[in-house]
Design a protein around this motif. Structure first.
Motif, PDB file in Angstrom:
ATOM      1  N   UNK A 137      13.947   1.751   6.058  1.00 59.93           N
ATOM      2  CA  UNK A 137      12.872   1.349   5.181  1.00 59.93           C
ATOM      3  C   UNK A 137      13.355   1.421   3.733  1.00 59.93           C
ATOM      4  N   UNK A 138      13.073   0.410   2.969  1.00 54.28           N
ATOM      5  CA  UNK A 138      13.475   0.352   1.568  1.00 54.28           C
ATOM      6  C   UNK A 138      12.386   0.998   0.721  1.00 54.28           C
ATOM      7  N   UNK A 139      12.795   1.884  -0.169  1.00 53.13           N
ATOM      8  CA  UNK A 139      11.836   2.534  -1.067  1.00 53.13           C
ATOM      9  C   UNK A 139      11.408   1.550  -2.151  1.00 53.13           C
ATOM     10  N   UNK A 140      10.117   1.513  -2.444  1.00 55.94           N
ATOM     11  CA  UNK A 140       9.651   0.603  -3.490  1.00 55.94           C
ATOM     12  C   UNK A 140      10.103   1.079  -4.871  1.00 55.94           C
ATOM     13  N   UNK A 141      10.224   0.138  -5.791  1.00 53.72           N
ATOM     14  CA  UNK A 141      10.572   0.464  -7.173  1.00 53.72           C
ATOM     15  C   UNK A 141       9.330   0.989  -7.881  1.00 53.72           C
ATOM     16  N   UNK A 142       9.339   2.268  -8.199  1.00 50.01           N
ATOM     17  CA  UNK A 142       8.199   2.903  -8.855  1.00 50.01           C
ATOM     18  C   UNK A 142       8.457   3.169 -10.330  1.00 50.01           C
ATOM     19  N   UNK A 143       9.538   2.595 -10.867  1.00 55.02           N
ATOM     20  CA  UNK A 143       9.908   2.875 -12.260  1.00 55.02           C
ATOM     21  C   UNK A 143       8.838   2.434 -13.257  1.00 55.02           C
ATOM     22  N   UNK A 144       8.038   1.458 -12.909  1.00 51.97           N
ATOM     23  CA  UNK A 144       6.992   0.996 -13.822  1.00 51.97           C
ATOM     24  C   UNK A 144       5.621   1.578 -13.528  1.00 51.97           C
ATOM     25  N   UNK A 145       5.578   2.519 -12.592  1.00 47.57           N
ATOM     26  CA  UNK A 145       4.287   3.098 -12.209  1.00 47.57           C
ATOM     27  C   UNK A 145       3.666   3.873 -13.363  1.00 47.57           C
ATOM     28  N   UNK A 146       2.405   3.619 -13.592  1.00 47.64           N
ATOM     29  CA  UNK A 146       1.635   4.335 -14.616  1.00 47.64           C
ATOM     30  C   UNK A 146       0.625   5.229 -13.898  1.00 47.64           C
ATOM     31  N   UNK A 147       1.028   6.473 -13.676  1.00 53.15           N
ATOM     32  CA  UNK A 147       0.191   7.410 -12.944  1.00 53.15           C
ATOM     33  C   UNK A 147      -0.908   7.962 -13.831  1.00 53.15           C
ATOM     34  N   UNK A 148      -2.078   8.159 -13.244  1.00 50.61           N
ATOM     35  CA  UNK A 148      -3.207   8.749 -13.960  1.00 50.61           C
ATOM     36  C   UNK A 148      -3.946   9.665 -12.999  1.00 50.61           C
ATOM     37  N   UNK A 149      -4.670  10.620 -13.548  1.00 49.02           N
ATOM     38  CA  UNK A 149      -5.517  11.458 -12.708  1.00 49.02           C
ATOM     39  C   UNK A 149      -6.963  11.274 -13.136  1.00 49.02           C
ATOM     40  N   UNK A 150      -7.855  11.679 -12.293  1.00 45.98           N
ATOM     41  CA  UNK A 150      -9.275  11.491 -12.546  1.00 45.98           C
ATOM     42  C   UNK A 150      -9.706  12.185 -13.827  1.00 45.98           C
TER      43      UNK A 150
END
Length: 66
Positions: free
Chosen positions: A1-14
């Motif tokens: 399985x190929x890991x997705x590119x998460x370099x542009x992920x903008x994580x937020x919390x509630x």
């Protein structure tokens, strides 16, 4: 399985999260992918879901199924 590119992920919390860091963070800005991680370990593992699966999960929470 190929890991997705998460370099542009903008994580937020509630905004309902308290001042501690005991939360999950969600990134919804990636095309076709929802990413979830533990806020205490931002460089740790990330779970990924399709938008449809994520929406089903949220619906289950809202309706008491999950």
């Amino acid at each position: 399985m190929i890991s997705p590119d998460l370099s542009g992920a903008e994580f937020r919390k509630s905004t309902l999260s308290g001042p501690n860091n005991d939360c999950v963070e969600v990134a919804t800005n990636l095309p076709g992918l929802i990413a979830v991680r533990d806020s205490k370990d931002p460089s740790g593992p990330v779970l990924t879901f399709s938008p449809a699966t994520w929406n089903d999960f949220l619906t289950g929470i809202r309706t008491g199924e999950v």
